[in-house]
Design a protein around this motif. Sequence first.
Motif, short mmCIF file in Angstrom:
data_model
loop_
_atom_site.label_atom_id
_atom_site.label_comp_id
_atom_site.label_asym_id
_atom_site.label_seq_id
_atom_site.Cartn_x
_atom_site.Cartn_y
_atom_site.Cartn_z
N ARG A 1 29.12 -3.17 -11.81
CA ARG A 1 28.68 -4.56 -11.98
C ARG A 1 27.22 -4.56 -12.35
O ARG A 1 26.52 -3.58 -12.09
CB ARG A 1 28.82 -5.33 -10.66
N PRO A 2 26.71 -5.65 -12.91
CA PRO A 2 25.26 -5.70 -13.15
C PRO A 2 24.47 -6.07 -11.89
O PRO A 2 23.28 -5.82 -11.83
CB PRO A 2 25.11 -6.79 -14.20
N ARG B 1 16.84 -9.59 -15.21
CA ARG B 1 18.05 -8.78 -15.16
C ARG B 1 17.99 -7.80 -13.99
O ARG B 1 19.01 -7.47 -13.39
CB ARG B 1 18.23 -7.98 -16.46
N ASN C 1 21.21 -10.94 -11.00
CA ASN C 1 20.38 -10.95 -12.20
C ASN C 1 20.13 -12.36 -12.69
O ASN C 1 19.96 -12.59 -13.87
CB ASN C 1 21.05 -10.13 -13.30
N ARG C 2 20.16 -13.33 -11.78
CA ARG C 2 20.05 -14.71 -12.24
C ARG C 2 18.71 -15.34 -11.92
O ARG C 2 18.17 -16.07 -12.74
CB ARG C 2 21.16 -15.55 -11.61
N TRP D 1 25.77 -1.34 -9.34
CA TRP D 1 25.91 -0.35 -10.42
C TRP D 1 27.04 0.62 -10.12
O TRP D 1 27.81 0.97 -10.99
CB TRP D 1 24.59 0.40 -10.60
#
Lengths: 180, 564, 386
Positions: free
Chosen positions: C46-47, C69, C50-51, C42
């Motif tokens: 970036r996220p 997520r 989250n996969r 963060w």
Amino acid sequence: MAVITVERKPLTFLERTYLPQIAGGLKTTFKHLIAPKKTLEYPEQRPAIPVGYRGVPTLVKDPNGREKCVSCQLCEFVCPPKAIRITAGEIPADQADRAHVEKGPQAFDIDMLRCIYCGLCQEVCPEEAIFLQNQFSMSGYTRAEMVNHKDRLYELGGTLPDAHHKWDKKKAAEEHGNAH
Amino acid sequence: MIAPAQPDLVTVNIDGQEIAVPKGTNVIEAARLVNVDVPHYCYHPKLSVVGNCRMCLIEMGMPAVDPATKAPIMDPATGKQKINWIPRPQIGCGTNVSPGLHVKTTSPMVKDAREGVMEFLLINHPLDCPICDQAGECKLQEQATGYGRGYSRFVEQKNVKPKRTQLGPRVTLDDERCILCSRCIRFSKEIAKDDVLGFVDRGSYSTLTCYPGKKLENNYSLNTVDICPVGALTSTDFRFKMRVWFLKQTNAIDTESSVGANTVVWSREGTIYRITPRRNDEVNDTWLADSARVLYKAVKAADRLAATETTEALVARAAARFQSAPGANAGVGSGRSTVEEQFLTRHLATALKASAQLVSRVGQGDKLLVSADRNPNVRGALVTGLIKTLPAPQLTDLAAQIDAGKIKVVVAINEDLTAAGLTAAQLANVSIVYLGAHANATSAAAKVVFPTLTVFEKSGTFVNQQFRIQKTLKAVPAAAGATDDLVVLAQLVAAAGGAALPADIAALWKVIATEVPALATMTFANLPETGLVLDATPFAALPFVEGETLHYKPAQPAVAAATA
Amino acid sequence: MFDFYFEIPLVIRLILQGLAVIMVIFPIAGACSMAERKVAAWIQDRPGPNRAVVPWVAWIPFFGKFLQRLGVFHVMADGGKMLFKEDSLPGHVNKFYFVLAPIVAMIPALTTVVAVPFGAYFDGAGKLIPLGLAPFDIGMLAVFAVSSLGVYSAILAGWASNSKYPFLGSVRASAQLISYELSMTLAVLPVFLWVNAPGTEGTMGFARVVEFQSQSGFLGGMWFGFLMPISAFIFLVALFAETNRQPFDTVESESDLVGSFHTEYGAFKWGLFFVAEYSHMIVGSGVFMLLFGGGWNPLPWVSLATAVDFLGTFLPFAHAPLFVGILSIAIFMGKVLAMIFFFMWVRWTLPRFRYDQVMKIGWQKLLPLSIANLLFYAIAIALIQK
Ligand code: SF4
Ligand code: SF4
Ligand code: SF4
Ligand code: FES
């Protein structure tokens, strides 16, 4: 050579404690923490491919669906990593729409494990037959899979508008009565 | 100052440089001597001059003399004799030198003339070099870079002519590309003496064809492809196979007969694509027989032999055979081996105390570049001392000795013994050690087979019918499973108890120079490209079979050629 | 209603409690590792991970997607990977100590938890009973004593690895941990001087410290962080150094020491170091919150008792010991997690100090400062409590 003397100001007491800088840094990172994310989530989201992007090299056909490549092998010659392999072949006289072309590739292989996407093949091609288009991801499980053969190259390439009409000109001349 | 230095030399001035050249030289050749290039298409140094392409236009002039007194007229500005320049350009190919001739090849008029000729030539010439096989070695392409316009002013429609005329079994004609220089016509008439080509129609309709009912099928047809300055005549074999700029050129020698025509082998990545002539004015001029151009197919032939054992193991087995029958060994060398191989063969025969013979191979000579003696190197065997007399086509002596049980082991090098008259039963009676590149009845019957190299895979020298020693160089790497003949022979010599000889060609030549008096002053490296003529007098009495060829006349009338 | 619990023999009770704590610490350590990656992401816009997703969770309409997520399943994936990876033992190491080192790392990390109270409730008499595994009087001392053992794991690992970088790293670790322990100890002394007023029974326990921060009045309700900011600051800095967190990450310092003492470790053994480090962080944050952040008191000047009384006005069960216990634990855990977030925030903000700077700060800055601080508060407390 001019010498510029840069005067270094001694650090103030507060600066020497690092604390204001640390606070400033924390502020900056916190702003980013809550800022919207910039990541492009790749497989679902695709980048917009700009014009002139150098993706996987492909072979294209002219608007009449004819093979443009005449297997001059200039791309094979210019390709820095020697990724291209062409076997030239003769086009038989009975192929009416290409009778004047005489020559075309029998086999055309581009080894994508070698290709460096430099675009020199596109640059050198006198027939505007090879283009690096917007396809940017190539993967495979074996080395053999990573070699694009002629069929695949045409499948990837499709048809591009063509400024060259010399074969049509030849045909027109023939019909006009210049033939002997 | 302009007086000729020698009676048969004339002094000319080309672009300000003075040079003395033999009488009868034309301006193109004279300019070549001062490194001035006069572009030309129709002129060929070995053909008659027709002067029909007009590319070689130059400006020329003669020193001015007073018509009345014949006294030179001096130019007061320069203090030299005045030059009377001819106001119109002249063709360089058709102009022979004359004393005091002045030539300008860089003047604006010459440039204009060349550009004009180029533009006319390109009016109907297809502009598709990417397709054309000549691209990369095309004279039109070359001159277009110097004198081309870069774009075409010809907005009308171009001529359309036949694209794929088969002039003969080996030559394909693209009429659209022909610039009507007539080199091919003159070659057929003057050199091949097979007058089959000619132009029909006039103006831009002119088209090259064969005379009705005739074909360009003589054994020299591919020379027309070589001399065609553009991509009109193409070799059907080479056509669209490979671009010339990929090809590596290696100088070699034609081994189909004792003429020893000089060749260039064109290869890419270990594959040979074509063979073309290499100019040697004492041997083959600029020509080469068609039959010499397909020899490369032997390299990738289906019947190539490949070893399944190491050479060392094979040598050990061969040595065991030799020792099993001491004094009962015989050697059959080859007139197709190189001088170096014949030298090692001689050492092998000496070490085995065996007799050595060659097999002669005789065909019909064509008085050009294919002679009656189809062995390229019989004279090499004479020079190295492998044989003393000329070989016979049949090995009758050897056959008799085998039948008598006197010979138990035969070393055959590159020769099929059945073709040389031995029967299968005779072959079965002896142990054969065979060295060769291809399979045949002898290799099938042999107890030990050494797969060796074709001439394109090795370097070496050949002595042709003029006793000219010429070298051939390795064009492509050895096929898998095949070993260099020199390596095999050197190891066999050592295994037979002979001297340790090097298999490396440079080192071997040091030995050859000490042992063969005729070659005493030579090394492989400094042998000139055009070869070196050896002293033939020791062999003058031998009845060589060859008749006359392009640059060879037999010393005595040829004995009746035996049938092939 | 939980009386049956107290009828179980003490030993078993303690074992159960101990297991419960381990069951909490381990997942929190795991969650921290994920939180670390998320916070890092963060901060870098970036996220983050989250996969990964477990199939049947993915089927939950909105929540499943949310969890995915958030990257929670990456914790499982990482943990699973760590467990099932080949646990290799390099050939050149001193096997016994090599295996011992991660164990030695885990023991103090988990043991210190024993001394830390994490909540409180009021018994029938309204007396505050702290919640903890072993609410003994020596609290702070125990934490110091045990946690400083952690350095042995680094030394052992570095030495047993029998290679350069780990060895250098372990030397650094021992020097750094010892240096900062001094300032740390000196920094907390004023707190205990204050809570051990003349005439009271002496204690080093945390309960008393929290009690002192929940009194009434301006000074009484003030957290020690405000009362003794310099102490809090020194303690915090030393805490960063003791837990090897950025900007005092010189012990691991991937860029110059590859990974330092755990360079040669992989799989589960490496994972133990990892968990130990996060446990240190959790315990350190807890101690900081107890000493300077008011412990389980919700806000400065608002003690747990006040808060419960206030809630009692509309929640009938507000005074039930169970509710108070849960409330206090929640408040305390919230503070600890905030503190952990601060650790991470700092990590992704500041660069690493050079090793000489670390030493200089420790000995030439923090130590004199903490001595001066101690003298100041000793005199001040003497004057106030006279
Ligand atoms: S793609 Fe273009 S450059 Fe390559 S062989 Fe074909 S025509 Fe020539
Ligand atoms: S892009 Fe460059 S490397 Fe790739 S095939 Fe074309 S010339 Fe070769
Ligand atoms: S085919 Fe070639 S050699 Fe013959 S006339 Fe035409 S251009 Fe000249
Ligand atoms: S070369 Fe002289 S006219 Fe062709």
